[in-house]
Design a protein around this motif. Structure first.
Motif, PDB file in Angstrom:
ATOM      1  N   ILE A 125       1.941  18.504  -3.873  1.00 28.02           N
ATOM      2  CA  ILE A 125       1.500  17.939  -5.151  1.00 28.02           C
ATOM      3  C   ILE A 125       2.648  17.250  -5.867  1.00 28.02           C
ATOM      4  O   ILE A 125       2.493  16.175  -6.463  1.00 28.02           O
ATOM      5  N   LYS A 126       3.849  17.844  -5.794  1.00 28.96           N
ATOM      6  CA  LYS A 126       5.002  17.270  -6.472  1.00 28.96           C
ATOM      7  C   LYS A 126       5.333  15.877  -5.922  1.00 28.96           C
ATOM      8  O   LYS A 126       5.622  14.948  -6.685  1.00 28.96           O
ATOM      9  N   SER A 127       5.296  15.721  -4.593  1.00 28.13           N
ATOM     10  CA  SER A 127       5.595  14.421  -3.984  1.00 28.13           C
ATOM     11  C   SER A 127       4.517  13.402  -4.290  1.00 28.13           C
ATOM     12  O   SER A 127       4.811  12.229  -4.613  1.00 28.13           O
ATOM     13  N   HIS A 128       3.241  13.813  -4.178  1.00 28.82           N
ATOM     14  CA  HIS A 128       2.144  12.904  -4.535  1.00 28.82           C
ATOM     15  C   HIS A 128       2.337  12.380  -5.952  1.00 28.82           C
ATOM     16  O   HIS A 128       2.211  11.186  -6.220  1.00 28.82           O
TER      17      HIS A 128
ATOM     18  N   ASN B  82       3.202   8.034  -9.509  1.00 29.16           N
ATOM     19  CA  ASN B  82       3.592   7.659 -10.873  1.00 29.16           C
ATOM     20  C   ASN B  82       4.536   6.460 -10.857  1.00 29.16           C
ATOM     21  O   ASN B  82       4.405   5.544 -11.677  1.00 29.16           O
ATOM     22  N   VAL B  83       5.517   6.462  -9.944  1.00 26.72           N
ATOM     23  CA  VAL B  83       6.401   5.301  -9.840  1.00 26.72           C
ATOM     24  C   VAL B  83       5.600   4.055  -9.477  1.00 26.72           C
ATOM     25  O   VAL B  83       5.766   2.985 -10.075  1.00 26.72           O
ATOM     26  N   PHE B  84       4.725   4.181  -8.503  1.00 23.40           N
ATOM     27  CA  PHE B  84       3.952   3.053  -7.987  1.00 23.40           C
ATOM     28  C   PHE B  84       3.038   2.477  -9.066  1.00 23.40           C
ATOM     29  O   PHE B  84       2.927   1.254  -9.211  1.00 23.40           O
ATOM     30  N   LYS B  85       2.377   3.346  -9.827  1.00 25.51           N
ATOM     31  CA  LYS B  85       1.399   2.869 -10.811  1.00 25.51           C
ATOM     32  C   LYS B  85       2.009   2.579 -12.180  1.00 25.51           C
ATOM     33  O   LYS B  85       1.704   1.552 -12.797  1.00 25.51           O
TER      34      LYS B  85
ATOM     35  N   LEU C 131       0.842  -1.195   0.000  1.00 19.83           N
ATOM     36  CA  LEU C 131       0.000   0.000   0.000  1.00 19.83           C
ATOM     37  C   LEU C 131       0.876   1.243   0.000  1.00 19.83           C
ATOM     38  O   LEU C 131       1.890   1.304   0.686  1.00 19.83           O
ATOM     39  N   LEU C 132       0.449   2.234  -0.752  1.00 25.26           N
ATOM     40  CA  LEU C 132       1.148   3.507  -0.816  1.00 25.26           C
ATOM     41  C   LEU C 132       0.292   4.583  -0.165  1.00 25.26           C
ATOM     42  O   LEU C 132      -0.892   4.734  -0.486  1.00 25.26           O
ATOM     43  N   GLY C 133       0.903   5.320   0.778  1.00 22.97           N
ATOM     44  CA  GLY C 133       0.166   6.372   1.465  1.00 22.97           C
ATOM     45  C   GLY C 133      -0.011   7.625   0.619  1.00 22.97           C
ATOM     46  O   GLY C 133      -1.001   8.354   0.767  1.00 22.97           O
ATOM     47  N   TRP C 134       0.940   7.898  -0.271  1.00 22.04           N
ATOM     48  CA  TRP C 134       0.822   9.058  -1.140  1.00 22.04           C
ATOM     49  C   TRP C 134      -0.344   8.860  -2.115  1.00 22.04           C
ATOM     50  O   TRP C 134      -0.679   7.740  -2.485  1.00 22.04           O
ATOM     51  N   GLY C 135      -0.955   9.983  -2.517  1.00 19.50           N
ATOM     52  CA  GLY C 135      -2.084   9.909  -3.439  1.00 19.50           C
ATOM     53  C   GLY C 135      -3.424  10.013  -2.756  1.00 19.50           C
ATOM     54  O   GLY C 135      -4.467  10.085  -3.421  1.00 19.50           O
TER      55      GLY C 135
END
Length: 613
Positions: free
Chosen positions: A297-300, A305-308, A265-269
């Protein structure tokens, strides 16, 4: 095809033996072999896969298998060897040894499965309580039983058993706890614990108890599906990922949920669905639409993007523990998914197959030439990855899944069982465990987490019957445990003779009187005299251990203590008539009383001999 059938029969035979024998050795190699026993010191039945032949060797003759008799040397010392052509052959041997047959969960005589060794069914969970008088070796025996449950202990010396016990304890596969009168549910399962912050502020956090920690560790061990499939390790892309923020109270629960459910699970987003976002620009635009005022927004955008979009099926994810350690390795098995109902507030998910879940975190230097960095998710530099070490770690996990775990509860009857176990008492039954036909899950009152007991967790308890009779034990506990009685073992002392005193005969005579005057639950165990090698040792054992114990048993009724010791001459306990100064029997109408004291001089040889002569 013949080789595949032989392998299928081999694994089915192991599963059948697992279902019928509580004690087994580790699976040997060159050739593959394993020993099974009904009890730690019982005669074994060995199964061997050698030169394309599956065979057993045992101490008993099986007349029904006379047509399967072998002369092939199997490398063992047992005299009767039989070839196993079908499971029915093995069933005959098991019935000859045990008088019964428990079918395995995965095979019958008519069907042979082809499941791999790590996937085959585990032995039924053990709930056993060793009970008996003090000094009968209950706690001593638990170490032997725990090692036997974990990996077998056939033929091991006491030193070897304790060495394996300590190694398994360090690995987290054996845990030990002692119950006492103030022990409660919060200590055993979970409860609130005070936590002092940096500013001296006190907060209360939910902390797991010893039972939940060992159950969680056992459960995680069952979810590993070891072994890379497809491309070799050197061709894989490897990512570092954090599951939960450092210091976050829910990090451990989130990690466990990911392991059990088979995902990361990714917390960002936040709670945004990125299913239609196939590029970094689309991810950025989606975040701006939903959270235009968010300053991150930049970190999200970067992490989502890496995760998906960058992480591919077949890539490896190493789960970090801070910047210097890691605790799990998974292989990505599916594309991005959005969870409508978030898990601990996380909605971005990728399914994984866990290749390694470690009981204790490993130092990052084992597999990587740099420390991890702070970002939640990033690709590791392939030139710094220690490919051979990482591959060896993954290979080791092939034999480190579905392993038995043991919790030893010493003095289990000294605590209030209903208070300590609470609603979990039902979950201990084998058919209520995870994966069983009647599996039960409960919701824990403090954390609100769903909880069940894994099938690879075995519980061994000890109970001193001098503290409480087994008849007074909690009925719910008695129904869910098997009980094994340990009585004084006079044979261990029968050859121990000190100055003509046979310690086995002496203890047997002493205990016969204890049982007559009190009961068999309060006899004296052989351990009290095991270390005695001289009259001085024997004096010390009687003066400092046995006589004080008898004094407690008989509530300072010294006349009965003397009866137990057959002390007619005052060699152990001196008796004298006593009347305080200034008082007289006639003038004050009182009677003289008997005063007792332990003989301050060394106990004489005739006193010991008189106990059983």
């Amino acid at each position: 095809m013949a080789a595949e059938l032989d392998q299928a029969l081999w694994h089915a035979a192991l599963a059948l033996l697992d279902a019928n024998f509580h004690f087994r050795s580790v699976l040997g190699t060159s050739p593959p072999r394993r020993s099974y026993r009904l009890e730690p010191n019982a005669p074994p039945i060995n199964i061997v896969f050698k030169d394309g032949v599956i065979a057993i060797e045992m101490a008993l003759i099986v007349p029904e298998l006379s047509h399967r008799r072998l002369t092939l040397d199997l490398g063992g010392a047992l005299s009767h060897r039989y070839r196993i052509v079908e499971l029915a052959d093995l069933e005959l041997a098991i019935k000859r040894m045990t008088g019964r047959l428990s079918p395995s969960a995965s095979s019958t005589s008519q069907s042979v499965t082809t499941e791999s060794a790590p996937e085959r069914s585990m032995k039924a969970p053990t709930n056993t309580i060793l009970y008996g008088p003090p000094g009968t070796g209950k706690t001593y025996r638990t170490a032997e039983m725990a090692v036997a449950v974990c990996e077998g202990s056939a033929g091991l010396s006491r030193e070897a058993i304790m060495a394996r016990y300590e190694a398994l304890r360090v690995e987290g596969r054996i845990s030990f706890v002692t119950f006492h009168q103030s022990y409660g549910y919060e200590d055993f399962v979970e409860g609130l614990r005070p936590n002092v912050g940096n500013g001296g502020q006190i907060s209360y956090d939910i902390q797991p108890g010893v039972f939940r920690m060992v159950a969680d560790a056992a459960r995680l061990n069952t979810v590993v599906r070891s072994g890379l499939q497809g491309a070799p390790l050197k061709e894989r892309t490897v990512y570092k990922m954090s599951l939960g923020a450092v210091g976050w109270a829910k990090s451990s629960a989130m990690f466990n949920a990911c392991i059990e459910k088979g995902y990361v699970l990714l917390g960002w987003g936040k709670d945004i669905d990125f299913s239609e976002c196939d590029s970094e620009a689309q991810v950025r635009e989606r975040v701006r639409e939903e959270w235009p005022d968010d300053k991150r927004i930049k970190s999200h955008t970067r992490f989502v993007n890496v995760f998906k979009n960058e992480v591919r099926v077949g890539d490896l994810i190493i789960v970090s523990k801070g910047n210097s350690a890691f605790r799990a390795i998974g292989e990505v098995t599916g594309e991005y998914e959005f969870l409508e109902e978030g898990v601990f507030g996380n909605h971005q998910m990728r399914p994984v197959r866990w290749l390694a879940v470690l009981d204790k975190e490993h130092d990052v230097s084992e597999i990587y030439d740099r420390s991890f960095s702070m970002p939640a998710l990033y690709q590791l530099n392939s030139s710094f990855i220690k490919t051979e070490a990482l591959d060896a770690l993954l290979q080791a996990q092939r034999t480190a899944s579905n392993l038995p775990y043991v919790l030893i509860i010493d003095e289990i009857n000294r605590a209030n069982i209903s208070k300590v176990f609470g609603e979990l008492i039902t979950l201990l039954e084998p058919d209520k465990r995870e994966g069983a036909l009647n599996a039960v899950t409960v919701r824990l009152p403090y954390s609100g987490d769903d909880f069940s007991v894994p099938s690879n967790l075995h519980i061994i308890g000890t109970m001193n019957t001098a503290d409480r009779s087994i008849a007074l034990l909690d009925t719910a506990l008695r129904r869910r445990f098997e009980f094994e009685e340990l009585q004084p073992d006079y044979a261990r002392l029968s050859e121990r003779v000190i100055a003509g005193i046979n310690l086995g005969t002496l203890l047997a005579a002493l205990n016969e009187r204890v049982e007559f005057l009190y009961d068999r639950d309060h006899t004296i165990g052989h351990a009290y005299l095991l270390d005695a090698v001289s009259l001085g040792d024997l004096d010390r054992a009687f003066r400092r251990k046995i006589i004080p114990l008898l004094q407690e048993y008989f509530h300072e009724d010294w006349a009965k203590v003397r009866l137990v010791l057959n002390d007619t001459s005052g060699g152990f306990i001196e008796a004298s008539k006593w009347l305080p100064k200034g008082m007289s029997e006639e003038g004050d109408d009182v009677e003289m009383r008997t005063r007792y004291r332990v003989n301050p001089d060394p106990f004489g040889l005739p006193s010991y001999l008189n106990i059983y002569s």
